[in-house]
Every structure is written in structure tokens, then in C-alpha cells.
Scaffold this motif. Structure first.
Motif, PDB file in Angstrom:
ATOM      1  N   ILE A 154       1.532 158.885 -43.327  1.00  0.00           N
ATOM      2  CA  ILE A 154       2.616 159.688 -43.905  1.00  0.00           C
ATOM      3  C   ILE A 154       2.062 160.970 -44.519  1.00  0.00           C
ATOM      4  CG2 ILE A 154       4.299 159.722 -45.815  1.00  0.00           C
ATOM      5  CD1 ILE A 154       4.715 156.687 -45.226  1.00  0.00           C
ATOM      6  N   GLY A 155       0.829 160.901 -45.021  1.00  0.00           N
ATOM      7  CA  GLY A 155       0.224 162.066 -45.657  1.00  0.00           C
ATOM      8  C   GLY A 155       0.006 161.880 -47.146  1.00  0.00           C
ATOM      9  N   LEU A 156       0.124 160.633 -47.599  1.00  0.00           N
ATOM     10  CA  LEU A 156      -0.110 160.319 -49.006  1.00  0.00           C
ATOM     11  C   LEU A 156      -1.475 159.648 -49.161  1.00  0.00           C
ATOM     12  CD1 LEU A 156       3.413 158.853 -49.828  1.00  0.00           C
ATOM     13  CD2 LEU A 156       2.486 160.998 -50.719  1.00  0.00           C
ATOM     14  N   GLU A 157      -2.021 159.669 -50.384  1.00  0.00           N
ATOM     15  CA  GLU A 157      -3.307 159.029 -50.622  1.00  0.00           C
ATOM     16  C   GLU A 157      -3.149 157.514 -50.546  1.00  0.00           C
ATOM     17  OE1 GLU A 157      -1.758 161.081 -52.656  1.00  0.00           O
ATOM     18  OE2 GLU A 157      -3.023 162.787 -53.184  1.00  0.00           O
ATOM     19  N   PRO A 158      -3.920 156.839 -49.696  1.00  0.00           N
ATOM     20  CA  PRO A 158      -3.790 155.377 -49.556  1.00  0.00           C
ATOM     21  C   PRO A 158      -4.045 154.639 -50.862  1.00  0.00           C
ATOM     22  CG  PRO A 158      -5.274 156.285 -47.886  1.00  0.00           C
ATOM     23  CD  PRO A 158      -4.952 157.402 -48.827  1.00  0.00           C
ATOM     24  N   GLU A 159      -4.863 155.223 -51.747  1.00  0.00           N
ATOM     25  CA  GLU A 159      -5.212 154.508 -52.980  1.00  0.00           C
ATOM     26  C   GLU A 159      -4.071 154.514 -53.995  1.00  0.00           C
ATOM     27  OE1 GLU A 159      -6.822 156.931 -51.469  1.00  0.00           O
ATOM     28  OE2 GLU A 159      -7.708 158.405 -52.818  1.00  0.00           O
ATOM     29  N   ARG A 160      -2.918 155.092 -53.627  1.00  0.00           N
ATOM     30  CA  ARG A 160      -1.754 155.003 -54.522  1.00  0.00           C
ATOM     31  C   ARG A 160      -1.188 153.581 -54.548  1.00  0.00           C
ATOM     32  NH1 ARG A 160       0.394 159.553 -56.592  1.00  0.00           N
ATOM     33  NH2 ARG A 160      -0.422 161.521 -55.774  1.00  0.00           N
ATOM     34  N   ALA A 161      -1.542 152.787 -53.571  1.00  0.00           N
ATOM     35  CA  ALA A 161      -1.053 151.400 -53.551  1.00  0.00           C
ATOM     36  C   ALA A 161      -2.234 150.446 -53.499  1.00  0.00           C
ATOM     37  CB  ALA A 161      -0.152 151.172 -52.334  1.00  0.00           C
ATOM     38  N   GLN A 218      -6.097 155.599 -62.024  1.00  0.00           N
ATOM     39  CA  GLN A 218      -6.171 156.043 -60.626  1.00  0.00           C
ATOM     40  C   GLN A 218      -5.050 157.021 -60.294  1.00  0.00           C
ATOM     41  OE1 GLN A 218      -8.096 156.195 -57.927  1.00  0.00           O
ATOM     42  NE2 GLN A 218      -7.809 154.231 -56.921  1.00  0.00           N
ATOM     43  N   ILE A 219      -3.831 156.657 -60.702  1.00  0.00           N
ATOM     44  CA  ILE A 219      -2.671 157.503 -60.420  1.00  0.00           C
ATOM     45  C   ILE A 219      -2.771 158.816 -61.203  1.00  0.00           C
ATOM     46  CG2 ILE A 219      -0.150 157.668 -60.620  1.00  0.00           C
ATOM     47  CD1 ILE A 219      -1.150 155.794 -58.410  1.00  0.00           C
ATOM     48  N   ALA A 220      -3.270 158.753 -62.433  1.00  0.00           N
ATOM     49  CA  ALA A 220      -3.419 159.971 -63.232  1.00  0.00           C
ATOM     50  C   ALA A 220      -4.406 160.932 -62.547  1.00  0.00           C
ATOM     51  CB  ALA A 220      -3.890 159.614 -64.636  1.00  0.00           C
ATOM     52  N   ARG A 221      -5.478 160.378 -62.003  1.00  0.00           N
ATOM     53  CA  ARG A 221      -6.463 161.230 -61.298  1.00  0.00           C
ATOM     54  C   ARG A 221      -5.852 161.856 -60.041  1.00  0.00           C
ATOM     55  NH1 ARG A 221      -9.821 157.210 -63.149  1.00  0.00           N
ATOM     56  NH2 ARG A 221      -9.626 155.922 -61.278  1.00  0.00           N
ATOM     57  N   LEU A 222      -4.996 161.076 -59.349  1.00  0.00           N
ATOM     58  CA  LEU A 222      -4.388 161.591 -58.107  1.00  0.00           C
ATOM     59  C   LEU A 222      -3.302 162.623 -58.401  1.00  0.00           C
ATOM     60  CD1 LEU A 222      -4.052 158.231 -56.127  1.00  0.00           C
ATOM     61  CD2 LEU A 222      -5.579 160.131 -55.581  1.00  0.00           C
ATOM     62  N   GLY A 223      -2.681 162.505 -59.577  1.00  0.00           N
ATOM     63  CA  GLY A 223      -1.615 163.438 -59.933  1.00  0.00           C
ATOM     64  C   GLY A 223      -0.274 162.958 -59.441  1.00  0.00           C
ATOM     65  N   ALA A 237      -6.204 144.968 -67.607  1.00  0.00           N
ATOM     66  CA  ALA A 237      -7.290 145.741 -66.996  1.00  0.00           C
ATOM     67  C   ALA A 237      -6.834 146.370 -65.680  1.00  0.00           C
ATOM     68  CB  ALA A 237      -8.501 144.828 -66.764  1.00  0.00           C
ATOM     69  N   ALA A 238      -6.085 145.576 -64.884  1.00  0.00           N
ATOM     70  CA  ALA A 238      -5.612 146.082 -63.600  1.00  0.00           C
ATOM     71  C   ALA A 238      -4.614 147.224 -63.809  1.00  0.00           C
ATOM     72  CB  ALA A 238      -4.963 144.947 -62.798  1.00  0.00           C
ATOM     73  N   ALA A 239      -3.722 147.050 -64.799  1.00  0.00           N
ATOM     74  CA  ALA A 239      -2.718 148.084 -65.074  1.00  0.00           C
ATOM     75  C   ALA A 239      -3.395 149.369 -65.541  1.00  0.00           C
ATOM     76  CB  ALA A 239      -1.727 147.582 -66.125  1.00  0.00           C
ATOM     77  N   GLN A 240      -4.415 149.227 -66.400  1.00  0.00           N
ATOM     78  CA  GLN A 240      -5.123 150.420 -66.886  1.00  0.00           C
ATOM     79  C   GLN A 240      -5.895 151.093 -65.758  1.00  0.00           C
ATOM     80  OE1 GLN A 240      -7.338 148.678 -70.140  1.00  0.00           O
ATOM     81  NE2 GLN A 240      -5.823 149.379 -71.661  1.00  0.00           N
ATOM     82  N   GLU A 241      -6.514 150.295 -64.911  1.00  0.00           N
ATOM     83  CA  GLU A 241      -7.259 150.853 -63.776  1.00  0.00           C
ATOM     84  C   GLU A 241      -6.317 151.617 -62.851  1.00  0.00           C
ATOM     85  OE1 GLU A 241      -9.510 147.922 -61.638  1.00  0.00           O
ATOM     86  OE2 GLU A 241      -9.802 149.257 -59.921  1.00  0.00           O
ATOM     87  N   MET A 242      -5.162 151.027 -62.596  1.00  0.00           N
ATOM     88  CA  MET A 242      -4.208 151.669 -61.676  1.00  0.00           C
ATOM     89  C   MET A 242      -3.600 152.930 -62.307  1.00  0.00           C
ATOM     90  SD  MET A 242      -3.554 150.913 -58.640  1.00  0.00           S
ATOM     91  CE  MET A 242      -2.636 151.947 -57.502  1.00  0.00           C
ATOM     92  N   ALA A 243      -3.313 152.853 -63.623  1.00  0.00           N
ATOM     93  CA  ALA A 243      -2.755 154.022 -64.306  1.00  0.00           C
ATOM     94  C   ALA A 243      -3.760 155.178 -64.268  1.00  0.00           C
ATOM     95  CB  ALA A 243      -2.394 153.663 -65.750  1.00  0.00           C
TER      96      ALA A 243
END
Lengths: 64, 227
Positions: A11-18, A41-46, A33-39
Motif C-alpha cells: 500500500i505504501g505504508l511502513e510495515p512496522e506500524r502493525a 515506534q509509532i512516534a518515531r514513524l510519525g 512494555a509492549a504498549a510503550q514499545e509500540m507507542a
């Protein structure tokens, strides 16, 4: 999950968003820990490039 | 069932071209059970196209609907209104479904979202294997229910060939030798005598080699007597 990540890339999105984390309902610290790691990750991706940058409404306000 | 695989999103986008209103049409039969083009896949493809075309800067109006069977007119009539409103129809049916839509809606541009692969069955979850080549002259009664046309790489009627090694095919060691399977099954069933008869060359006229095929059943036709 690999299929979903491939689909996001196509689609053109970063795969690591999911990502998927497996844990039991009793593993509170692992969940945090998982929620913080994912948050982080998403913050870095924008913000999602699918979102209008001028739209400041929340997901719930948009019905998403 | 007819087994198919989805085309890549890039190829689908190319097939859709400049069309603004896209209708993704799933099919509720074979391609649903092989997870290629059912209602769920149609919704995912439609959502993917909406997101991908938006990211490309030319967001399209992509909707989806699923016909119970794309290969029968009456089921296509049920989605005629949606098809009428689309600039292009992306069929997630097999090649028959794509052609049925094109034939039933002659003014509508239809493109395929799947590659139709073969007639087969799931041997385990997520794995499908070819079982029938629709040769039009079934020999399964001679071979213990294992098709040498579809499952032997050379479609031999008097196998195995010299390339059968350890029960596997020389074309690909992952493919079991169909004639080994046939021998083992006939042996287990006490019917090895069936192999003593040499089969004559097959008449391929009933297969695709005889051109496009058609079956006419006058006992079922509604207007057979009028013609």
C-alpha cells in the motif's frame, strides 16, 4: 502478521506500524512494555500519511 | 474447487488505470474457500486500493460487493446497480467470473484481480494442489482415483517414466510421482491387474486440444423444442 505487513508495504505504508504481541491476560508488565514499545515506534514513524495534516480531530470524532 | 491467487497490488493499480470509481467484486464460491477472492478479500483489496491511491495522490472511490457466484447471470443481476455506477470492475472471481461480467455487462470495462491457477483441493491449511485437468475423458477408474493427466508432469497413461526416483518426480522432487501413487494404491487395493492393460494414446479431442468446449443438455434447456 507477516501477510499484513507485506500488505502495508504494498500500500505504501511502513510495515512496522502493525505488530502482534502474544501474552496472557495476567501479564500486566509485559502488556505495558509492549504498549510503550509500540507507542515509541509509532512516534518515531510519525503520523499516518493517510491522515490529512490539517485535520486535528481525534479518531473517535472521525468515527474511526 | 477452482484455485486462484491474487495479483499484486501494483498490477491491480495498473489494470485500474485512470478510472475514478472502482467496484471490487468478490465471488462467494471457489475463490472464497481458497481465500483469494471472497467477501473478506474483496473488502481488503478495496481498502488497500483506497489507501494506496490516496498515498499516490489520486485517491479513488473504491467500493466492494460480493456475488454468490460470478459465473451465473442471475447472481450478477443482483449487483447490476453497483456495476452500473462503476468506471471499472475489478473482478476477484476466477477467469470465468471475469468473462461472465464482461459478457453480461457489455458496456462495462472489467479487469481481473486474480490469476486463476488450477482445479484442486487443500491438502493442508494454506496449501492447495492440482487434482484435475478437465481432459473431458476421465481415466480415474483405471488408476485407482489418482489422475495421471493432472498429477503426472508428463501426463503419461502408461507410467511411470524413467524419471521417477524414490517416489518423486524428476521435474521437481517436491512432486510425488503420480504413477508411484497409482501403483501403491492399486497394490493396496489388490487391483494391480489394471496396470497390465496398455492404454492406447489418449484422444485429446475432448480436452482443450479440440478447441473451446461446450455441453448441451436438451433435457434441461427451457426452449430446446422451439429451436
Amino acid at each position: 502478521m507477516a501477510h499484513i505487513q507485506d500488505l502495508l508495504a504494498a500500500i505504501g505504508l511502513e510495515p512496522e506500524r502493525a505488530r502482534m504481541f502474544n501474552m496472557s491476560a495476567a501479564m500486566a508488565s509485559a502488556f505495558v512494555a509492549a504498549a510503550q514499545e509500540m507507542a515509541g515506534q509509532i512516534a518515531r514513524l510519525g503520523p499516518s500519511p493517510l491522515r490529512d495534516p490539517l485535520d486535528t480531530s481525534t479518531d473517535s470524532e472521525r468515527g474511526e | 474447487m477452482i484455485v486462484a491467487e491474487q495479483k499484486s497490488l501494483d498490477e491491480i493499480k495498473t489494470l485500474i488505470g485512470d478510472a475514478e470509481r472502482v467496484l471490487v467484486v468478490g465471488c462467494g464460491t471457489c475463490v472464497t474457500v481458497c481465500f483469494a477472492g471472497g467477501a473478506r478479500e474483496a473488502a481488503i483489496v478495496a481498502a488497500s486500493l483506497r489507501m494506496a491511491t490516496k498515498l499516490d495522490g489520486n485517491g479513488k472511490d473504491v467500493t466492494d460487493v460480493t456475488a454468490q457466484r460470478q459465473c451465473e447471470w442471475e447472481y450478477l443481476d443482483e449487483i447490476a446497480e453497483q456495476i452500473d455506477q462503476a468506471d471499472v470492475v475489478l473482478s476477484l472471481g476466477c477467469g470465468i467470473g471475469v468473462q461472465a461480467i464482461a459478457e453480461h455487462f457489455p458496456n462495462k470495462w472489467v479487469v481481473p484481480g486474480l490469476n486463476t491457477s488450477f482445479m484442486g483441493l487443500p491438502t493442508e491449511q494454506g496449501v492447495w494442489a492440482e487434482r484435475c485437468a478437465a481432459c473431458g475423458d476421465c481415466v480415474l477408474g483405471l488408476t485407482g482415483g489418482i489422475c495421471p493427466i493432472a498429477r503426472c508432469s508428463k501426463s503419461l497413461l502408461n507410467g511411470p517414466c524413467g524419471g521417477s526416483e524414490g517416489g518423486h518426480c524428476e521435474i521437481n522432487p517436491d512432486i510425488p510421482c503420480a504413477w508411484q501413487l497409482i501403483y501403491d494404491r492399486l497394490s493396496a487395493m489388490g487391483k494391480l491387474d489394471l496396470l497390465m492393460e496398455i492404454q492406447p494414446p489418449k484422444n485429446w479431442k475432448t480436452a482443450r486440444d479440440g478447441g473451446p468446449r461446450k455441453i448441451v443438455r436438451n433435457d434441461l434447456r427451457l426452449n430446446a423444442e422451439e429451436e
